[in-house]
Enzyme design. Structure first.
Site, PDB file in Angstrom:
ATOM      1  N   ASP A   1       0.866  -1.181   0.000  1.00 54.11           N
ATOM      2  CA  ASP A   1       0.000   0.000   0.000  1.00 54.11           C
ATOM      3  C   ASP A   1       0.901   1.229   0.000  1.00 54.11           C
ATOM      4  O   ASP A   1       2.069   1.132  -0.366  1.00 54.11           O
ATOM      5  CB  ASP A   1      -0.964  -0.032   1.187  1.00 54.11           C
ATOM      6  CG  ASP A   1      -2.305   0.632   0.868  1.00 54.11           C
ATOM      7  OD1 ASP A   1      -2.284   1.807   0.459  1.00 54.11           O
ATOM      8  OD2 ASP A   1      -3.357  -0.006   1.017  1.00 54.11           O
TER       9      ASP A   1
ATOM     10  N   HIS B   1       1.907   1.836  -3.264  1.00 50.57           N
ATOM     11  CA  HIS B   1       1.054   2.743  -4.031  1.00 50.57           C
ATOM     12  C   HIS B   1       1.663   4.132  -4.120  1.00 50.57           C
ATOM     13  O   HIS B   1       0.978   5.085  -4.466  1.00 50.57           O
ATOM     14  CB  HIS B   1      -0.342   2.834  -3.412  1.00 50.57           C
ATOM     15  CG  HIS B   1      -1.120   1.561  -3.492  1.00 50.57           C
ATOM     16  ND1 HIS B   1      -2.362   1.401  -2.904  1.00 50.57           N
ATOM     17  CD2 HIS B   1      -0.841   0.374  -4.086  1.00 50.57           C
ATOM     18  CE1 HIS B   1      -2.801   0.177  -3.126  1.00 50.57           C
ATOM     19  NE2 HIS B   1      -1.905  -0.465  -3.841  1.00 50.57           N
TER      20      HIS B   1
END
Length: 434
Positions: free
Chosen positions: A246, A269
């Site tokens: 993430d 991300h």
């Protein structure tokens, strides 16, 4: 003979003793960038006689750690030597003052969902929770490359695969921590975010390692952000390696005066602002950020800004956009990309079904004065030849976004392009908007 008071403490509290071994705290400084008036912890505590060593404990180390923190507060050092420490009680360490924590052991948290559902410290923001939290003034937390905090993430990810509502605590949290350093720790397999930095100021975080590895394909790691910064200012995160699934770093609402530098991020991300503006009527401010010298590999994005759109006028209590605020004075500079889907993603239509709907209800959260400069490397084939997206909900709420010195090549070797929507008076002469 009268026993010294510290020896008496050893007799009455078997989990705690006063040690003659004095861990050597590292000397670290923010480099090369730092916020103005940045004042992390003043350095290692001076007392060599006030060192509280906590014995390893595989049942519940929390009482011993808490006792050590009280005893060695105001000038001492809490020392967790090599060995296993299982924490089975939520640990509130928000009373600290002029104290060091030397963590050389291996810290884990009892695998018990029911226990932590009732005991973990709860936060309303995105339902975050913590096993333990640090707060106070002038605190150094360091592992010297020896200390490990292991979240046993697979236990929690597997539970989440069966029940998505399972509460999963973050691995380390600060709440009201001021003038502090955190360094030299290895963090493994966090159930949720690795670090929550909340309501804190003047913290220097350096030389950290964060690693995620899921063992079960049907129960992958979820929400393993490296750092989430919330309602905090004057923070520096530097010289660290993160392998996760993430955001490498996420700036949550009301994060200001922050420097992120010299990170190596894989599988993430990206370095993300947001998401912001999710809650109708609430004001989110993120400003004065400098992100510098980042290596990003196998990620969805390198640099990312996520803002929710507006909502219809008759909407009340929306949790899907309509929030107020601004993103302002943000710089991403000297960014190295390897096999990332996009190098830059700016979306003021986050989670919107389509651009037409977003255009109909522009965001009430303004994005302005953002610079993306000196990006080099490659992208993945996912959007080839597109290497980035710049999408605003209206030019009226998106100002002065500059993209320059971009030297990034898609796998095809074709000329790289960007998707651009509603960019208004932005400075995009150095890129091609397709």
């Amino acid at each position: 003979m009268k026993l010294p008071i510290l020896v008496t403490l050893f007799i009455t509290l078997p989990a705690l003793c006063v040690s003659s071994k004095t861990p050597s705290a590292p000397t670290i400084s923010a480099y090369p960038k730092s916020p103005g008036n940045f004042k992390p912890a003043s350095g290692r505590q001076n007392s060599t006689s006030n060192v509280c060593e906590v014995k390893p404990n595989q049942t519940d180390a929390a009482p011993g750690i808490l006792a050590a923190a009280h005893t060695c507060n105001n000038g001492g050092t809490v020392f967790l030597p090599p060995g296993d420490f299982v924490v089975a009680t939520a640990l509130d360490l928000t009373f600290l003052n002029n104290i060091d924590f030397a963590i050389w052991g291996n810290i884990t948290f009892k695998k018990d969902i029911d226990l932590w559902t009732t005991q973990a410290f709860q936060y309303t923001f995105q339902t975050a929770s913590l096993f333990w939290r640090f707060g106070g003034n002038n605190v150094n937390i360091y592992g010297d490359g020896k200390g490990v905090i292991d979240g046993a993430g697979q236990y929690w990810w597997s539970a989440m695969a069966e029940d998505s509502s399972v509460m999963r605590p973050c691995l380390l949290g600060t709440d009201g921590l001021h003038h502090a350093t955190i360094s030299g720790l290895t963090m493994l397999n966090s159930p949720n975010w690795f670090n929550l930095i909340a309501n804190s100021t003047d913290i220097l975080i350096s030389n950290m390692t964060m690693l995620v590895e899921s063992e079960i394909s049907d129960a992958p790691a979820k929400n393993t952000d490296g750092w989430d910064i919330y309602r905090s200012s004057n923070i520096v995160i530097q010289d660290s390696r993160i392998v996760n699934t993430d955001d490498c770093v996420s700036f949550k609402p009301n994060s200001t005066q922050i420097v992120i530098q010299n990170l190596d991020c894989t599988g993430s991300h990206g370095i993300s602002v947001g998401s912001l503006g999710q809650y109708q009527g609430e004001t989110d401010i993120v400003e004065d950020l400098y992100i510098y010298n980042i290596s990003m590999t196998d990620a969805s994005d390198v640099a990312r800004i996520k803002v929710w759109p507006g909502v219809p006028a008759d909407t009340s209590g929306s949790t899907s956009g309509g929030g107020l605020g601004r993103v302002r004075n943000v710089t991403y500079e000297h960014m190295q990309s390897e096999n990332n889907d996009h190098i830059i993603s700016v979306s003021q239509c986050y989670e919107s079904k389509n651009q037409t709907m977003c255009d109909s209800y522009p965001s009430k959260l303004v994005i302005e004065d953002v610079l993306f400069k000196d990006f080099k490397g490659t992208t993945s084939k996912k959007y080839d030849p597109e290497i980035g997206e710049l999408t605003c909900s209206s030019p009226d709420v998106c100002h002065n976004i500059t993209v320059q010195d971009i030297n990034v090549t898609p796998p095809s070797g074709d000329s790289p392009t960007f998707t651009c929507n509603n960019m208004g008076n932005s400075n995009l002469e150095d890129i091609t908007c397709a």
